[in-house]
Design an enzyme around this catalytic site. Structure first.
Site: not given
Length: 364
Positions: A257, A302
């Site tokens: 990611s 996140k």
């Protein structure tokens, strides 16, 4: 004893009993929470995250932070009390254990897989960044993996360069499967390859590999649940040679990611000025060699982690926008991106103060 006192005592004892029981009752769940964020333009553990040699680089300011998610280990046994607390907590997320560790995946297997994905994401980030800057990158199709107990075992090897299949030039990994599946199981297919050792020697000596071999393999029948087809038992990938050295120094991070933020950090260091205008930008997203940005897991964690560190803008993969928009941390703008070009355009608006022009995830 008065009835009211007795009732309260009984209720208290029952609550204590339920809490005690909850501590000992294991449930099949795992927990996700915000992990560390790291500025790709800065340092980590005393050394620059991005190290480039053999090419002029430029000073940068601001933040282009990659973000991470913490998860409980594969063998962690969550109890009922912890699960309930996690469900109620704003910054944590409780998910079924199989979501993070499908098919009984062990901690060791998960760590290995994450490490491989992280390594691949770094390579894709480098290639995507150089392509964005129109810097030539040499690429070729290789044998990425060979499956045990398949026709290719012992015949083809990881790192072999696939030049052609049945005499047809291979230009992309998908070409290999298309050419193999033109056959019926039991038919022969001919691979023209540069052996991995020859390719490695050629790269070391800065020359083009010329030694090729033809390997004939009898195809087998696929044994998965899909339509039966001819296979040889390999997966094809892409390898590259960069015109100068780019190293990403970041340990204890896994998964794919961080690709987008690594790519943007490389672009920033290789170009005059700075991409952020001194602003604090964080983000996430897988990236392909061609600069396509893909979705990731744990987006809600996140965004929380990024805002806690001071991020003002969060570059969000288009396919993660819906999930991220359900609970946006106050003061954080979710910027929708689908490619590295989208991200570059968004950063131009951010440093120019044109925030109204940003493709915001929360806008319809």
């Amino acid at each position: 004893m008065p009835r009211r006192t007795a009732t309260m005592l009984a209720s208290t004892l029952m609550l204590i009993a339920l809490l005690c029981a909850g501590v000992f009752i294991n449930v099949p769940y795992s927990e996700m929470s915000p992990g560390p964020t790291v500025n790709t333009l800065g340092e980590h553990d005393g050394e620059p995250v991005l190290q480039i040699s053999g090419r002029k680089t430029y000073a940068t300011t601001g933040h282009l932070n990659m973000t991470t998610v913490r998860v409980t280990s594969a063998d962690y046994k969550m109890n009922l009390v912890e699960a309930v607390y996690g469900w109620l907590a704003h910054d944590n997320k409780v998910v079924p254990h199989d979501t993070l560790y499908p098919n009984g995946k062990t901690e060791e297997q998960s760590t290995q897989e994450n490490a491989e994905e992280f390594s691949q994401s770094q390579e894709s980030a480098k290639v995507a960044a150089l392509k964005e800057l129109k810097i030539p990158v040499k690429s070729w199709v290789i044998v990425s993996t060979v499956v045990k107990d398949t026709p290719a075992e012992g015949r083809l090897h990881a790192g072999d360069v696939i030049k052609a299949v049945d005499g047809t030039t291979v230009k992309a990994p998908d070409d290999v499967a298309k050419l193999v599946t033109k056959h019926k199981p039991g038919e022969k297919v001919v691979f023209t390859i540069v052996p991995a050792k020859e390719q490695a020697a050629a790269e070391k000596e800065n020359r083009t590999a010329t030694k090729t071999e033809e390997i004939t393999i009898t195809t087998a029948k696929s044994d998965d649940t899909g339509e039966q087809r001819a296979i040889v038992g390999i997966s094809a990938g892409t390898d590259h040679t960069l015109p100068f050295a780019i190293d990403i120094k970041l340990a204890d991070v896994g998964g794919p990611s961080a690709g987008l933020m690594f790519a943007l950090g490389i672009v920033d260091k290789l170009t005059p000025g700075n991409l952020t205008g001194g602003k604090f930008v964080a983000g996430t997203g897988m990236i392909t060699d061609d600069g396509k940005v893909g979705p990731i897991g744990g987006i809600e964690m996140k965004t929380v982690g990024a805002r806690d560190k001071g991020a003002q803008y969060f570059l969000t993969p288009k396919d993660n926008c819906a999930a991220a928009s359900r609970d946006v941390p106050e003061g954080l703008t979710l910027v929708k991106v689908d490619t590295i070009d989208d991200a570059m355009s968004a950063l131009k608006d951010i440093r120019g103060g044109k925030t109204a022009d940003l493709p915001n995830c929360t806008k319809s």
